[in-house]
Design an enzyme around this catalytic site. Structure first.
Site, PDB file in Angstrom:
ATOM      1  N   GLN A 107       1.183  -1.287   0.074  1.00  0.00           N
ATOM      2  CA  GLN A 107      -0.212   0.313  -0.515  1.00  0.00           C
ATOM      3  C   GLN A 107       0.522   1.472   0.245  1.00  0.00           C
ATOM      4  OE1 GLN A 107      -3.537  -0.573   2.552  1.00  0.00           O
ATOM      5  NE2 GLN A 107      -1.941  -2.331   3.923  1.00  0.00           N
ATOM      6  N   ASN A 108       2.178   1.084  -0.037  1.00  0.00           N
ATOM      7  CA  ASN A 108       3.163   2.184   0.292  1.00  0.00           C
ATOM      8  C   ASN A 108       3.078   2.678  -0.708  1.00  0.00           C
ATOM      9  OD1 ASN A 108       3.227   1.432   2.618  1.00  0.00           O
ATOM     10  ND2 ASN A 108       4.888   0.909   2.985  1.00  0.00           N
ATOM     11  N   ASP A 110       5.812   5.133  -1.593  1.00  0.00           N
ATOM     12  CA  ASP A 110       7.564   5.509  -1.519  1.00  0.00           C
ATOM     13  C   ASP A 110       8.951   4.729  -2.410  1.00  0.00           C
ATOM     14  OD1 ASP A 110       8.134   2.957   0.361  1.00  0.00           O
ATOM     15  OD2 ASP A 110       7.238   3.923   1.908  1.00  0.00           O
ATOM     16  N   HIS A 125      -1.650   1.791  -4.167  1.00  0.00           N
ATOM     17  CA  HIS A 125      -2.083   2.413  -4.330  1.00  0.00           C
ATOM     18  C   HIS A 125      -1.305   3.462  -4.644  1.00  0.00           C
ATOM     19  CE1 HIS A 125      -3.763   1.609  -0.100  1.00  0.00           C
ATOM     20  NE2 HIS A 125      -4.799   0.871  -1.175  1.00  0.00           N
ATOM     21  N   CYS A 133      -0.301  13.583 -15.425  1.00  0.00           N
ATOM     22  CA  CYS A 133      -1.044  15.159 -16.289  1.00  0.00           C
ATOM     23  C   CYS A 133      -2.804  15.419 -16.000  1.00  0.00           C
ATOM     24  CB  CYS A 133      -0.829  15.469 -17.746  1.00  0.00           C
ATOM     25  SG  CYS A 133      -1.646  16.386 -18.678  1.00  0.00           S
ATOM     26  N   GLY A 198       2.801  -4.217   9.037  1.00  0.00           N
ATOM     27  CA  GLY A 198       2.978  -3.069   9.471  1.00  0.00           C
ATOM     28  C   GLY A 198       1.908  -2.150   8.738  1.00  0.00           C
ATOM     29  N   THR A 199       0.801  -3.000   8.324  1.00  0.00           N
ATOM     30  CA  THR A 199      -0.430  -2.156   8.170  1.00  0.00           C
ATOM     31  C   THR A 199      -1.996  -2.501   9.253  1.00  0.00           C
ATOM     32  OG1 THR A 199      -2.335  -2.332   6.361  1.00  0.00           O
ATOM     33  CG2 THR A 199      -1.055  -3.825   7.348  1.00  0.00           C
ATOM     34  N   SER A 200      -2.552  -1.533   9.824  1.00  0.00           N
ATOM     35  CA  SER A 200      -3.465  -0.751  10.375  1.00  0.00           C
ATOM     36  C   SER A 200      -4.906  -2.049   9.897  1.00  0.00           C
ATOM     37  CB  SER A 200      -3.827   0.295  10.517  1.00  0.00           C
ATOM     38  OG  SER A 200      -4.046   0.960   9.812  1.00  0.00           O
ATOM     39  N   ALA A 242       8.343  -4.846  12.451  1.00  0.00           N
ATOM     40  CA  ALA A 242       9.069  -5.609  11.569  1.00  0.00           C
ATOM     41  C   ALA A 242      10.392  -5.690  11.039  1.00  0.00           C
ATOM     42  CB  ALA A 242       8.305  -4.677   9.938  1.00  0.00           C
TER      43      ALA A 242
HETATM   44  C1  BJW Z   1       4.512  -0.873  12.167  1.00  0.00           C
HETATM   45  C2  BJW Z   1       5.527  -0.707  13.010  1.00  0.00           C
HETATM   46  C3  BJW Z   1       7.134  -0.914  12.802  1.00  0.00           C
HETATM   47  C4  BJW Z   1       4.241   0.955  12.985  1.00  0.00           C
HETATM   48  N1  BJW Z   1       6.581  -2.644  12.196  1.00  0.00           N
HETATM   49  N2  BJW Z   1       4.668  -2.420  12.127  1.00  0.00           N
HETATM   50  C5  BJW Z   1     -15.466  -1.479   2.843  1.00  0.00           C
HETATM   51  C6  BJW Z   1     -15.295  -1.254   4.166  1.00  0.00           C
HETATM   52  C7  BJW Z   1     -15.365   0.320   4.280  1.00  0.00           C
HETATM   53  C8  BJW Z   1     -14.599   1.674   3.480  1.00  0.00           C
HETATM   54  C9  BJW Z   1     -14.565   0.809   1.871  1.00  0.00           C
HETATM   55  C10 BJW Z   1     -15.277  -0.310   1.976  1.00  0.00           C
HETATM   56  N3  BJW Z   1     -14.882   0.289   0.264  1.00  0.00           N
HETATM   57  C11 BJW Z   1     -14.320   0.777   0.015  1.00  0.00           C
HETATM   58  C12 BJW Z   1     -14.194   1.746   0.894  1.00  0.00           C
HETATM   59  C13 BJW Z   1     -13.586   2.878   1.441  1.00  0.00           C
HETATM   60  C14 BJW Z   1     -12.495   3.745   2.202  1.00  0.00           C
HETATM   61  C15 BJW Z   1     -12.034   2.748   3.131  1.00  0.00           C
HETATM   62  O1  BJW Z   1     -11.063   1.642   2.419  1.00  0.00           O
HETATM   63  N4  BJW Z   1     -12.093   4.058   4.245  1.00  0.00           N
HETATM   64  C16 BJW Z   1     -12.071   3.760   4.948  1.00  0.00           C
HETATM   65  C17 BJW Z   1     -11.129   3.996   5.774  1.00  0.00           C
HETATM   66  C18 BJW Z   1     -12.830   3.214   5.347  1.00  0.00           C
HETATM   67  N5  BJW Z   1     -11.157   2.791   0.642  1.00  0.00           N
HETATM   68  C19 BJW Z   1     -11.091   3.268  -0.612  1.00  0.00           C
HETATM   69  O2  BJW Z   1     -11.506   4.562  -0.756  1.00  0.00           O
HETATM   70  C20 BJW Z   1     -10.563   2.545  -1.814  1.00  0.00           C
HETATM   71  N6  BJW Z   1     -11.478   3.079  -2.818  1.00  0.00           N
HETATM   72  C21 BJW Z   1     -11.800   2.145  -3.361  1.00  0.00           C
HETATM   73  O3  BJW Z   1     -12.967   1.689  -2.567  1.00  0.00           O
HETATM   74  O4  BJW Z   1     -12.601   2.213  -4.011  1.00  0.00           O
HETATM   75  C22 BJW Z   1     -13.915   1.726  -5.365  1.00  0.00           C
HETATM   76  C23 BJW Z   1     -13.698   2.529  -6.951  1.00  0.00           C
HETATM   77  C24 BJW Z   1     -14.516   1.637  -7.574  1.00  0.00           C
HETATM   78  C25 BJW Z   1     -14.555   1.614  -8.844  1.00  0.00           C
HETATM   79  C26 BJW Z   1     -15.196   3.445  -9.063  1.00  0.00           C
HETATM   80  C27 BJW Z   1     -15.034   4.140  -7.932  1.00  0.00           C
HETATM   81  C28 BJW Z   1     -13.937   4.303  -6.785  1.00  0.00           C
HETATM   82  C29 BJW Z   1      -9.278   3.718  -1.774  1.00  0.00           C
HETATM   83  C30 BJW Z   1      -8.173   3.269  -0.261  1.00  0.00           C
HETATM   84  C31 BJW Z   1      -7.307   4.488  -0.720  1.00  0.00           C
HETATM   85  C32 BJW Z   1      -5.960   4.861   0.240  1.00  0.00           C
HETATM   86  N7  BJW Z   1      -5.421   5.386   0.044  1.00  0.00           N
HETATM   87  C33 BJW Z   1      -4.451   6.256   1.305  1.00  0.00           C
HETATM   88  C34 BJW Z   1      -3.854   7.114   0.573  1.00  0.00           C
HETATM   89  C35 BJW Z   1      -2.452   6.836  -0.269  1.00  0.00           C
HETATM   90  C36 BJW Z   1      -1.870   8.460  -0.928  1.00  0.00           C
HETATM   91  C37 BJW Z   1      -1.301   9.028   0.067  1.00  0.00           C
HETATM   92  O5  BJW Z   1       0.009   8.086   0.608  1.00  0.00           O
HETATM   93  O6  BJW Z   1      -1.103   9.897   0.858  1.00  0.00           O
HETATM   94  O7  BJW Z   1      -3.577   4.838   1.457  1.00  0.00           O
HETATM   95  S1  BJW Z   1      -5.329   6.379   2.825  1.00  0.00           S
HETATM   96  C38 BJW Z   1      -3.671   5.366   3.676  1.00  0.00           C
HETATM   97  O8  BJW Z   1      -4.439   4.451   4.222  1.00  0.00           O
HETATM   98  C39 BJW Z   1      -2.851   5.490   2.496  1.00  0.00           C
HETATM   99  C40 BJW Z   1      -2.291   3.376   2.776  1.00  0.00           C
HETATM  100  O9  BJW Z   1      -1.434   2.560   2.060  1.00  0.00           O
HETATM  101  C41 BJW Z   1      -3.452   3.625   3.786  1.00  0.00           C
HETATM  102  C42 BJW Z   1      -3.158   2.007   4.558  1.00  0.00           C
HETATM  103  O10 BJW Z   1      -2.508   2.863   5.711  1.00  0.00           O
HETATM  104  P1  BJW Z   1      -1.571   1.535   6.465  1.00  0.00           P
HETATM  105  O11 BJW Z   1      -0.737   1.294   5.176  1.00  0.00           O
HETATM  106  O12 BJW Z   1      -2.428   0.482   6.385  1.00  0.00           O
HETATM  107  O13 BJW Z   1      -0.960   2.809   7.312  1.00  0.00           O
HETATM  108  P2  BJW Z   1      -1.129   3.014   8.960  1.00  0.00           P
HETATM  109  O14 BJW Z   1      -0.630   4.504   9.028  1.00  0.00           O
HETATM  110  O15 BJW Z   1      -3.084   2.755   9.085  1.00  0.00           O
HETATM  111  O16 BJW Z   1      -1.064   2.178   9.831  1.00  0.00           O
HETATM  112  C43 BJW Z   1      -0.038   2.050  10.054  1.00  0.00           C
HETATM  113  C44 BJW Z   1       0.181   0.407  10.325  1.00  0.00           C
HETATM  114  O17 BJW Z   1       1.962   0.206  11.326  1.00  0.00           O
HETATM  115  C45 BJW Z   1      -0.278   0.818  12.563  1.00  0.00           C
HETATM  116  O18 BJW Z   1      -0.397  -0.445  12.934  1.00  0.00           O
HETATM  117  C46 BJW Z   1       1.100   0.986  13.222  1.00  0.00           C
HETATM  118  O19 BJW Z   1       1.012  -0.265  14.206  1.00  0.00           O
HETATM  119  C47 BJW Z   1       1.897  -0.319  12.781  1.00  0.00           C
HETATM  120  N8  BJW Z   1       3.374   0.349  12.681  1.00  0.00           N
HETATM  121  N9  BJW Z   1       5.662   0.599  13.587  1.00  0.00           N
HETATM  122  C48 BJW Z   1       5.627  -2.947  11.476  1.00  0.00           C
HETATM  123  N10 BJW Z   1       8.316  -0.103  12.622  1.00  0.00           N
END
Ligand code: BJW
Length: 253
Positions: A107-108, A110, A125, A133, A198-200, A242
């Site tokens: 999902q990263n 970077d 992602h 563009c 490393g994902t929530s 991790a």
């Molecule tokens: C460690 C550590 C260490 C710390 N070692 N671990 C079903 C149900 C409900 C809602 C939805 C659903 N389906 C879709 C949705 C809506 C929405 C969604 O999911 N919303 C929820 C929040 C409720 N999803 C979407 O909108 C997605 N699109 C979609 O479904 O489109 C459908 C569609 C179809 C056709 C036409 C149109 C639409 C898109 C989701 C995009 C997410 N984007 C982001 C931003 C990306 C750009 C950016 O980088 O800014 O992606 S949001 C953000 O969250 C980013 C991440 O990839 C993503 C996940 O986060 P991640 O990676 O899990 O990070 P954290 O911070 O949450 O967690 C980090 C973890 O690491 C923690 O647990 C720590 O404890 C741990 N940690 N140190 C190991 N050392």
């Protein structure tokens, strides 16, 4: 964690025919990049995601949104892959050398997995290193310096001053890249060992991948220092960083 759990996961890793790994921001935390959610220093603790990570936010305030993404792009260029990224690249090399399959769904945005040497990486992602563009849809990979103007003008549509660049990431409400989604679906079909690292596990559809692995009875492993909504349902919950745990696993595989 008792050594027997590590040994059991190492044995499952050696036996697996198709390993799928899903990573999130936590794997890059030890490279100094902020996670999204979390108590301190997390991106969403300082910023409202709806003001930065949606197409509506970009339409409303492209300058603020592109400045923020460019700041993160430059930070991620300055960051280095950590032992967690490197261990996953090693695990892929060990798995494919014996003729088995390995897919890394990240999902990263970077690119640290690529820089660590991972090969079969799918950026579900998108990437912060490829911008698009708004008029032509063409991709542009910016040089490793900050943009000069915000929002950055598109290099592909000089005749149209409204054409600007947006980061090639997937915002809330946007579909994931179809090739990455197809690869993820294919990988989930034949996977027999799934690591969630490393994902929530709150953002869909990515969070649904592990649900599918659990439902199919695959061996599932979560590596995260904090509990998540799936911690109680995976076969093995590893409460560790991790970058500390994955290298230990690799030495036993
Ligand atoms: C460690 C550590 C260490 C710390 N070692 N671990 C079903 C149900 C409900 C809602 C939805 C659903 N389906 C879709 C949705 C809506 C929405 C969604 O999911 N919303 C929820 C929040 C409720 N999803 C979407 O909108 C997605 N699109 C979609 O479904 O489109 C459908 C569609 C179809 C056709 C036409 C149109 C639409 C898109 C989701 C995009 C997410 N984007 C982001 C931003 C990306 C750009 C950016 O980088 O800014 O992606 S949001 C953000 O969250 C980013 C991440 O990839 C993503 C996940 O986060 P991640 O990676 O899990 O990070 P954290 O911070 O949450 O967690 C980090 C973890 O690491 C923690 O647990 C720590 O404890 C741990 N940690 N140190 C190991 N050392």
């Amino acid at each position: 964690m008792p050594d027997s759990v590590l040994a059991a996961i190492a044995a499952a890793t050696r036996r697996a025919r198709h390993i799928v790994v899903l990573t999130g921001a936590g794997i890059s935390a030890e490279s100094g990049l902020s996670t999204f959610r979390g108590p301190r220093d997390a991106l969403w603790s300082k910023h409202d995601p709806m003001q930065l990570a949606t197409p509506e936010a970009f339409a409303r305030d492209p300058e603020t949104v592109t400045r923020w993404y460019d700041w993160r792009r430059i930070n991620s260029l300055a960051a280095q892959p950590n032992p967690g990224h490197i261990a996953l690249a090693q695990l892929e090399a060990l798995t494919t050398a014996r003729g088995d399959r390995f897919a890394l769904l990240t999902q990263n945005v970077d690119r640290l997995h690529h820089r660590a040497g991972s090969r079969n990486v799918h950026e579900i992602h998108g990437s912060i290193h490829v911008w698009r563009c708004t008029r032509t849809g063409r991709d542009f990979e910016p040089p490793p310096e900050p943009f000069m103007r915000f929002p950055p003008p598109s290099p592909f549509a000089h005749d149209d001053p409204r054409a600007i660049l947006r980061p090639g990431v997937v915002w809330f409400g946007e579909p994931l890249p179809s090739d990455a989604l197809r690869t993820a679906a294919d990988a989930m079909e034949s996977c027999d060992l799934f690591f969630s690292i490393g994902t929530s596990s709150v953002v869909f559809p990515a969070a649904g991948f592990i649900e599918r692995a659990i439902a199919r009875g695959d061996i599932t492993v979560e590596v995260n220092p904090e509990p998540t909504p799936i911690s109680q349902r995976v076969a093995h919950t590893i409460r560790a960083k991790a970058g500390e745990w994955l290298p230990m696993l690799v030495t036993l595989v």
